[in-house]
Motif scaffolding. Structure first.
Motif, PDB file in Angstrom:
ATOM      1  N   VAL A  98       0.893  -1.156   0.397  1.00  0.00           N
ATOM      2  CA  VAL A  98      -0.138  -0.084  -0.228  1.00  0.00           C
ATOM      3  C   VAL A  98       0.905   1.167  -0.406  1.00  0.00           C
ATOM      4  N   LEU A  99       2.221   1.322   0.113  1.00  0.00           N
ATOM      5  CA  LEU A  99       2.865   2.459   0.879  1.00  0.00           C
ATOM      6  C   LEU A  99       3.020   3.180  -0.919  1.00  0.00           C
ATOM      7  N   GLY A 100       3.649   2.668  -2.042  1.00  0.00           N
ATOM      8  CA  GLY A 100       3.223   3.012  -3.559  1.00  0.00           C
ATOM      9  C   GLY A 100       1.845   3.886  -3.860  1.00  0.00           C
ATOM     10  N   PRO A 101       0.765   2.917  -3.477  1.00  0.00           N
ATOM     11  CA  PRO A 101      -0.601   3.719  -4.366  1.00  0.00           C
ATOM     12  C   PRO A 101      -0.558   5.283  -3.385  1.00  0.00           C
ATOM     13  N   LEU A 102      -0.671   4.932  -1.949  1.00  0.00           N
ATOM     14  CA  LEU A 102      -1.347   5.795  -0.909  1.00  0.00           C
ATOM     15  C   LEU A 102      -0.585   6.787  -1.064  1.00  0.00           C
ATOM     16  N   LEU A 103       1.398   7.076  -1.518  1.00  0.00           N
ATOM     17  CA  LEU A 103       2.215   8.318  -1.557  1.00  0.00           C
ATOM     18  C   LEU A 103       1.365   8.628  -2.576  1.00  0.00           C
ATOM     19  N   THR A 104       1.741   7.714  -4.130  1.00  0.00           N
ATOM     20  CA  THR A 104       1.475   8.629  -5.340  1.00  0.00           C
ATOM     21  C   THR A 104       0.103   9.495  -4.852  1.00  0.00           C
ATOM     22  N   ARG A 105      -1.083   8.776  -4.589  1.00  0.00           N
ATOM     23  CA  ARG A 105      -1.843   9.233  -4.370  1.00  0.00           C
ATOM     24  C   ARG A 105      -2.936  10.461  -3.644  1.00  0.00           C
ATOM     25  N   TYR A 106      -2.552  10.362  -2.525  1.00  0.00           N
ATOM     26  CA  TYR A 106      -2.480  10.705  -1.211  1.00  0.00           C
ATOM     27  C   TYR A 106      -1.678  12.149  -0.524  1.00  0.00           C
ATOM     28  N   GLY A 107       0.027  11.638  -1.053  1.00  0.00           N
ATOM     29  CA  GLY A 107       1.619  12.233  -0.339  1.00  0.00           C
ATOM     30  C   GLY A 107       1.755  12.228   0.469  1.00  0.00           C
ATOM     31  N   LYS A 108       0.898  10.869   1.031  1.00  0.00           N
ATOM     32  CA  LYS A 108       1.861  10.534   2.533  1.00  0.00           C
ATOM     33  C   LYS A 108       0.978   9.490   2.837  1.00  0.00           C
ATOM     34  N   ALA A 109       2.069   8.604   3.849  1.00  0.00           N
ATOM     35  CA  ALA A 109       1.463   6.900   4.005  1.00  0.00           C
ATOM     36  C   ALA A 109       2.678   6.579   4.566  1.00  0.00           C
ATOM     37  N   GLU A 110       2.354   6.157   5.781  1.00  0.00           N
ATOM     38  CA  GLU A 110       3.085   5.458   6.601  1.00  0.00           C
ATOM     39  C   GLU A 110       2.175   4.027   7.083  1.00  0.00           C
ATOM     40  N   VAL A 111       3.481   2.993   7.143  1.00  0.00           N
ATOM     41  CA  VAL A 111       3.423   1.340   6.746  1.00  0.00           C
ATOM     42  C   VAL A 111       4.511   0.585   8.019  1.00  0.00           C
ATOM     43  N   ALA A 112       4.246  -0.111   8.818  1.00  0.00           N
ATOM     44  CA  ALA A 112       4.902  -0.486   9.332  1.00  0.00           C
ATOM     45  C   ALA A 112       5.671  -1.107   9.016  1.00  0.00           C
ATOM     46  N   LEU A 113       7.224  -1.126  10.056  1.00  0.00           N
ATOM     47  CA  LEU A 113       8.022  -1.861   9.255  1.00  0.00           C
ATOM     48  C   LEU A 113       8.432  -3.186   9.295  1.00  0.00           C
ATOM     49  N   PRO A 114       8.203  -4.408   7.918  1.00  0.00           N
ATOM     50  CA  PRO A 114       8.835  -4.902   8.414  1.00  0.00           C
ATOM     51  C   PRO A 114       9.253  -5.618   9.147  1.00  0.00           C
ATOM     52  N   GLY A 115       8.895  -7.093  10.082  1.00  0.00           N
ATOM     53  CA  GLY A 115      10.780  -6.930  10.488  1.00  0.00           C
ATOM     54  C   GLY A 115      11.431  -8.549   9.753  1.00  0.00           C
ATOM     55  N   GLY A 116      11.602  -9.158  10.636  1.00  0.00           N
ATOM     56  CA  GLY A 116      12.730 -10.355   9.722  1.00  0.00           C
ATOM     57  C   GLY A 116      10.869 -11.677   9.548  1.00  0.00           C
ATOM     58  N   CYS A 117      11.136 -12.609   9.279  1.00  0.00           N
ATOM     59  CA  CYS A 117      10.491 -13.721   9.359  1.00  0.00           C
ATOM     60  C   CYS A 117      10.942 -15.099   9.030  1.00  0.00           C
ATOM     61  N   ALA A 118      10.096 -16.146   9.043  1.00  0.00           N
ATOM     62  CA  ALA A 118      10.886 -17.354   9.302  1.00  0.00           C
ATOM     63  C   ALA A 118      11.784 -17.618   8.153  1.00  0.00           C
ATOM     64  N   ILE A 119      11.651 -16.844   6.949  1.00  0.00           N
ATOM     65  CA  ILE A 119      12.491 -16.813   6.011  1.00  0.00           C
ATOM     66  C   ILE A 119      13.321 -16.243   6.210  1.00  0.00           C
ATOM     67  N   GLY A 120      14.144 -15.428   7.007  1.00  0.00           N
ATOM     68  CA  GLY A 120      14.948 -14.827   6.723  1.00  0.00           C
ATOM     69  C   GLY A 120      14.283 -12.728   6.511  1.00  0.00           C
ATOM     70  N   SER A 121      15.867 -12.415   6.909  1.00  0.00           N
ATOM     71  CA  SER A 121      15.628 -10.624   7.059  1.00  0.00           C
ATOM     72  C   SER A 121      14.749 -10.029   6.264  1.00  0.00           C
TER      73      SER A 121
END
Ligand code: UD1
Length: 420
Positions: A98-121
């Motif tokens: 959702v980062l790209g679409p929100l930023l380009t259409r509304y000029g702002k976006a906040e997305v929680a930083l995904p952490g690591g997961c079972a298959i790597g960082s």
């Protein structure tokens, strides 16, 4: 927590239908944020990850509607919040879409930083640097990627250091409404990227080069609504074909696309399967024979997909001979190996390669799923085991496989879900 109980030893036989592709449905749902008109999406798979994406849109104030044919209609004009909270991002990393679409259409976006997961960082640095190259200001603080832009994003020439699927998708979506031309080099060529591009074009975007490593997007002022049907899931298709080959079976999968499974079908032929294809179906017949081992090496499309290596490890574990599986896309994607060894498999991990020596049969055991594709491989291991296998933590499988136990039952497997 639900478990799957499998009594192995049955050759899979019969026909099933393949669902819409999770990995194109997710970016297409995110793309609905690019227009204030209604987008109708057909052939959405019934999966936990899709529910999570719908919930994410809901958190922003967008209420998707499911119509009488189970198609989803999204009208994002009611959006109020421009944020993807950690609670959802931690269960589904694809929320980053959702980062790209929100930023380009509304000029702002906040997305929680995904952490690591079972298959790597699994970092998202390439998504961030590409959007910065298009003029966005991005800071990472309090665990969030906070992005903003004064005015519009500007088209840019972007070279992706690594081939990234969701990275390419995020930048492509952002570029549709940017000022001027964006060129994405070393772009991902995955069929799901092409499916998203085709949907964006239906919405009025000006995109060319999808399916090659150079995608060119000319920004337009606005996008409009459309009706779009999601392509079939090639990973679900491959998983059932591998399960049939491992169990010496004979199945036909329908509503799929053989043209996007070439690397997998050629490996299945090496295994000893007879493969027949039509425009939207694939038939696999092992003629009752034990599979031969194969060696695979994962790499971005059109090479062999990382999302299918764990399933081939399960097949190799009961095949005739020794095969190796080399993983080059993710750093830690062999968690299933230890579980398979507990079932009597003979698998050694050497760096980013596993060496699988085929044994006559596996022995059922309680095992634990660690990620989506690993859980599919443990189910295949259960199907080729003597006696009962219980697969725990199956919420992973529900993220990406629609009605897996019903579809396997249709093919004759003895598998059932046991509620906690
Ligand atoms: C997508 C698929 C996933 C598949 C994977 C590889 C979706 C929703 N998921 O995941 O099923 O396994 O492609 O085919 O489509 N990387 C970076 N920096 C970045 C981005 C990626 O270093 O900013 C690295 C990753 O850590 C990984 C590699 O690039 O080693 C490829 O990852 P990527 O293609 O981005 O995977 P996803 O898009 O997350």
């Amino acid at each position: 927590m639900d478990r799957l109980l499998i009594n192995g030893g049955v050759s899979l036989e019969g026909e099933i239908r393949i669902a819409g592709a999770k990995n194109s449905a997710l970016p297409i749902l995110a793309a609905t944020l690019l227009t204030h008109e209604t987008v109708q999406i057909c052939n959405l798979p019934h999966l936990y990850d899709i529910t999570t994406m719908l919930e994410l849109l809901g958190c922003m104030g967008v209420q998707p509607i499911v119509d009488e044919k189970l198609n989803v209609e999204v009208d994002s004009s009611t959006i109020q919040h421009f944020s993807a909270p950690y609670e959802l991002v931690k269960t589904m990393r694809a929320s980053i879409l959702v980062l790209g679409p929100l930023l380009t259409r509304y000029g702002k976006a906040e997305v929680a930083l995904p952490g690591g997961c079972a298959i790597g960082s699994r970092p998202v640095n390439l998504h961030i640097s590409a959007l910065e190259a298009m003029g966005a200001t991005i800071v990472v603080e309090d665990g969030y990627i906070k992005a903003s832009i004064d005015g519009k994003l500007k088209g840019a020439h972007i070279f992706m250091d690594l081939v990234t699927v969701t990275g390419t998708e995020n930048v492509m979506m952002a570029a549709t409404l940017a000022e001027g031309q964006t060129v994405i080099e070393n772009a991902a060529r995955e069929p799901e990227v092409v499916d998203l591009a085709n949907c964006l074009v239906e919405m009025g975007a000006d995109i060319s080069g999808q399916g090659t490593d150079t995608i060119v997007v000319n920004g337009v002022d606005e996008l409009k609504g459309c009706s779009y049907s999601v392509m079939p899931d090639r990973i679900e298709t491959g998983t059932y074909l591998i399960a049939a080959a491992a169990t010496r079976g004979h199945i036909k999968v329908k509503d799929t696309r053989p043209d996007i499974l070439e690397s997998v079908l050629s490996k299945l032929e090496q295994v000893g399967a007879e493969i027949k294809v039509g425009e939207n179906w694939i038939e696999l017949d092992m003629h009752g024979q034990r599979p031969h081992s194969v060696s695979v090496r994962t790499a971005p499309y059109p090479a062999f997909p990382t999302d299918m290596q764990a399933q081939f490890t399960a097949l190799n574990s009961v095949a005739d001979g020794t095969g190796s599986i080399t993983e080059t896309v993710f750093e830690n994607r062999f968690m299933h190996v230890h579980e398979m060894n507990r079932m009597g498999a003979s698998i050694k991990v050497e760096g980013n390669t596993v060496i699988v020596e085929g044994v006559d049969a596996l022995k059922g055991a309680p095992v634990m799923a660690t990620d989506l594709r690993a859980s599919a491989s443990l189910i295949i291991a259960g199907l080729v085991s003597e006696n009962e296998t219980s697969v725990d933590r199956i919420y992973h499988i529900d993220r990406g496989y629609e009605c897996i136990e019903e579809k396997l039952q249709l093919l004759g497997a003895r598998i059932r879900r046991v509620p906690a």
